[in-house]
Design an enzyme around this catalytic site. Sequence first.
Site, PDB file in Angstrom:
ATOM      1  CB  CYS A 158      -4.288  28.190 -58.055  1.00  0.00           C
ATOM      2  SG  CYS A 158      -3.355  27.178 -59.182  1.00  0.00           S
ATOM      3  CG  HIS A 176     -15.606  57.833 -66.386  1.00  0.00           C
ATOM      4  ND1 HIS A 176     -14.233  57.843 -66.273  1.00  0.00           N
ATOM      5  CD2 HIS A 176     -16.061  58.917 -65.705  1.00  0.00           C
ATOM      6  CE1 HIS A 176     -13.878  58.897 -65.565  1.00  0.00           C
ATOM      7  NE2 HIS A 176     -14.956  59.558 -65.209  1.00  0.00           N
ATOM      8  CD  GLU A 205       1.343  33.982 -57.222  1.00  0.00           C
ATOM      9  OE1 GLU A 205       1.329  32.866 -56.678  1.00  0.00           O
ATOM     10  OE2 GLU A 205       0.755  34.227 -58.301  1.00  0.00           O
ATOM     11  CD  GLU A 219     -12.375  55.399 -67.446  1.00  0.00           C
ATOM     12  OE1 GLU A 219     -12.944  56.044 -68.340  1.00  0.00           O
ATOM     13  OE2 GLU A 219     -12.491  55.660 -66.237  1.00  0.00           O
ATOM     14  CE1 TYR A 261       2.671  33.029 -63.239  1.00  0.00           C
ATOM     15  CE2 TYR A 261       4.803  32.179 -63.903  1.00  0.00           C
ATOM     16  CZ  TYR A 261       3.555  32.649 -64.235  1.00  0.00           C
ATOM     17  OH  TYR A 261       3.180  32.742 -65.540  1.00  0.00           O
ATOM     18  CB  CYS A 294      -4.713  23.826 -58.889  1.00  0.00           C
ATOM     19  SG  CYS A 294      -5.870  25.191 -58.981  1.00  0.00           S
ATOM     20  CE  LYS A 346      -2.100  32.396 -55.961  1.00  0.00           C
ATOM     21  NZ  LYS A 346      -1.201  31.885 -56.963  1.00  0.00           N
TER      22      LYS A 346
HETATM   23  P1  NDP Z   1       9.217  30.091 -61.714  1.00  0.00           P
HETATM   24  O1  NDP Z   1       9.598  29.248 -62.849  1.00  0.00           O
HETATM   25  O2  NDP Z   1       8.156  31.107 -61.851  1.00  0.00           O
HETATM   26  O3  NDP Z   1      10.492  30.870 -61.185  1.00  0.00           O
HETATM   27  C1  NDP Z   1      11.624  30.175 -60.754  1.00  0.00           C
HETATM   28  C2  NDP Z   1      12.602  31.173 -60.167  1.00  0.00           C
HETATM   29  O4  NDP Z   1      13.619  30.474 -59.476  1.00  0.00           O
HETATM   30  C3  NDP Z   1      13.268  32.035 -61.202  1.00  0.00           C
HETATM   31  O5  NDP Z   1      13.479  33.299 -60.647  1.00  0.00           O
HETATM   32  C4  NDP Z   1      14.579  31.303 -61.435  1.00  0.00           C
HETATM   33  O6  NDP Z   1      15.614  32.147 -61.818  1.00  0.00           O
HETATM   34  C5  NDP Z   1      14.884  30.784 -60.049  1.00  0.00           C
HETATM   35  N1  NDP Z   1      15.667  29.544 -60.033  1.00  0.00           N
HETATM   36  C6  NDP Z   1      15.520  28.476 -60.832  1.00  0.00           C
HETATM   37  N2  NDP Z   1      16.383  27.519 -60.481  1.00  0.00           N
HETATM   38  C7  NDP Z   1      17.093  27.976 -59.428  1.00  0.00           C
HETATM   39  C8  NDP Z   1      18.134  27.465 -58.626  1.00  0.00           C
HETATM   40  N3  NDP Z   1      18.626  26.240 -58.804  1.00  0.00           N
HETATM   41  N4  NDP Z   1      18.619  28.234 -57.632  1.00  0.00           N
HETATM   42  C9  NDP Z   1      18.138  29.468 -57.419  1.00  0.00           C
HETATM   43  N5  NDP Z   1      17.138  30.019 -58.159  1.00  0.00           N
HETATM   44  C10 NDP Z   1      16.630  29.279 -59.148  1.00  0.00           C
HETATM   45  O7  NDP Z   1       8.943  29.050 -60.539  1.00  0.00           O
HETATM   46  P2  NDP Z   1       7.974  29.045 -59.275  1.00  0.00           P
HETATM   47  O8  NDP Z   1       8.556  28.022 -58.379  1.00  0.00           O
HETATM   48  O9  NDP Z   1       7.740  30.418 -58.760  1.00  0.00           O
HETATM   49  O10 NDP Z   1       6.611  28.511 -59.882  1.00  0.00           O
HETATM   50  C11 NDP Z   1       6.590  27.271 -60.580  1.00  0.00           C
HETATM   51  C12 NDP Z   1       5.551  27.288 -61.659  1.00  0.00           C
HETATM   52  O11 NDP Z   1       4.270  27.217 -61.067  1.00  0.00           O
HETATM   53  C13 NDP Z   1       5.549  28.557 -62.490  1.00  0.00           C
HETATM   54  O12 NDP Z   1       6.399  28.451 -63.596  1.00  0.00           O
HETATM   55  C14 NDP Z   1       4.104  28.688 -62.896  1.00  0.00           C
HETATM   56  O13 NDP Z   1       3.925  28.050 -64.104  1.00  0.00           O
HETATM   57  C15 NDP Z   1       3.343  27.970 -61.802  1.00  0.00           C
HETATM   58  N6  NDP Z   1       2.682  28.936 -60.925  1.00  0.00           N
HETATM   59  C16 NDP Z   1       1.746  29.766 -61.457  1.00  0.00           C
HETATM   60  C17 NDP Z   1       1.098  30.691 -60.661  1.00  0.00           C
HETATM   61  C18 NDP Z   1       0.091  31.605 -61.277  1.00  0.00           C
HETATM   62  O14 NDP Z   1      -0.390  31.301 -62.362  1.00  0.00           O
HETATM   63  N7  NDP Z   1      -0.235  32.721 -60.637  1.00  0.00           N
HETATM   64  C19 NDP Z   1       1.379  30.801 -59.232  1.00  0.00           C
HETATM   65  C20 NDP Z   1       2.389  29.909 -58.789  1.00  0.00           C
HETATM   66  C21 NDP Z   1       3.006  29.010 -59.613  1.00  0.00           C
HETATM   67  P3  NDP Z   1      15.949  32.412 -63.369  1.00  0.00           P
HETATM   68  O15 NDP Z   1      14.964  33.447 -63.832  1.00  0.00           O
HETATM   69  O16 NDP Z   1      17.340  32.878 -63.325  1.00  0.00           O
HETATM   70  O17 NDP Z   1      15.780  31.091 -64.066  1.00  0.00           O
END
Ligand code: NDP
Length: 449
Positions: free
Chosen positions: A48, A438, A182, A443, A178, A43, A51
């Site tokens: 976080c 407002h 982002e 709101e 995510y 983080c 970022k």
């Molecule tokens: P996410 O779990 O958000 O998303 C993963 C993405 O990658 C999905 O679109 C998934 O597709 C795809 N995917 C998974 N496996 C493969 C693969 N083998 N090949 C191709 N695509 C794949 O992961 P992130 O890496 O973005 O973030 C990790 C975690 O970190 C998040 O789950 C979150 O908890 C945390 N995070 C939180 C943030 C916040 O609170 N703002 C910011 C950044 C991270 P599909 O949908 O088909 O599974």
Amino acid sequence: MADYDYDLFTIGAGSGGVRASRIAAAHGAKVAVAEEHRVGGTCVIRGCVPKKMLVYGAQFAEDLEDCRKFGWEIDNPQFDWITLRDNVLADVTRIEGAYTDTLESHNVEIFKERAEITGDHEITLASGKVVTAERILIATGAQPRLPDCEGVEHGITSNEAFHLDELPKKVIIAGGGYIANEFAGIFNEFGSRVKLVNRGDQLLRGYDEALRDRLLQISMTKGIEFKFNTVFEYIKPCDEGGYFVKLSDCDEERVDLVMFAVGRTPNTGGLGLDTVGVELGDNGEIKVDEFSKTNVDYIYAVGDVTDRVQLTPVAIREGQAFADSVFGDGKPYSVDHSCIPSAVFSHPPIASVGMTEGEAKNKLGGVRVYQSDFRPMKNVLAGRSERSLFKMICDASDDRIVGIHMIAPEAPEMMQAAAIAVKAGLTKADFDATTAIHPTMAEELVLMR
Ligand code: NDP
């Protein structure tokens, strides 16, 4: 009773590990923590915090574009990535120092090296030093997952994104979650050409469909390109710099940067978990009970390594609950993992708490959905077509709000307050009874029809 060097030995000084160590020490425990990288964990160091600073930096691109409509003339504004990068990294170092100070001021001993469990209650540090602890807490977090594709080693992950020597002119981001959304927003605002490539046909699975659609539509309007149902076939370095990338059903193309954001895998390798028989789940996560205890009586785990909810505030709560329960005087308690608000810091951001409309219909049957689809005042004056969307999902049987979802500038800020109401079980009537402030975007929360 056995005599141990420490009451608690924590492996990993990220959000969960630092909180647990500090609180356990405050309860009077003798605590040590081992961290092989930097105090603060994902983080603070590579997640976080930096970022969000990049998100702030990126937002200036639109503000500087819009400012003329508000009477400001700024000649030829220039963006310098190195200045932002170095300021962000310097602040990360400052926060790392603050975390370290917190541990030290609580007399938590810090070992800046890798640690491995080598026997019952026994930990061996990379330096060869062997220590014993009555209890061990694993808080080693997670690391970016890499997809299966030729040349995957040429891509970067979010770990490296904060250290780039220059911004890519053209970047391909793999993933639809995510991090992908982002960073697509960040790079796009800084002027890179961004293509987001997702293996499925949905962005941000788990978020309300209407918001996901809105983000897709706005992102496309801003110039981000999307490829769905697409996988990487290969990535090859190009002699002139950059990479040749071949996506399924596409021609080979040259890009400057490939970034993978396809999920995160719990960091459980090389910890000696098999030595003492700690049970892992299907994704390699450490299995724990509601009190964060593993199947081994004296070993606990909190945060991303348990893959319950991969969010910093959840890891912090788990660390706090563990330390209070095990070392405090009060009754043991566990973390309530329901109704956790979350946000995606895309451009614009999404924020959400509770059930989506789809989930609520499946679980509750009868639901009432209220909505506000509006153009924020600032966008109107700036001449931006971008619209915001708020949704409130209520249980039709008792009017209770079971979900709120927003895509809007500052949605995460508004959501933090709204989430209290949802967690407290308030009803639509409670919101209606609240006078609007407002003019604000917030709101709309009390004016939804
Ligand atoms: P996410 O779990 O958000 O998303 C993963 C993405 O990658 C999905 O679109 C998934 O597709 C795809 N995917 C998974 N496996 C493969 C693969 N083998 N090949 C191709 N695509 C794949 O992961 P992130 O890496 O973005 O973030 C990790 C975690 O970190 C998040 O789950 C979150 O908890 C945390 N995070 C939180 C943030 C916040 O609170 N703002 C910011 C950044 C991270 P599909 O949908 O088909 O599974």
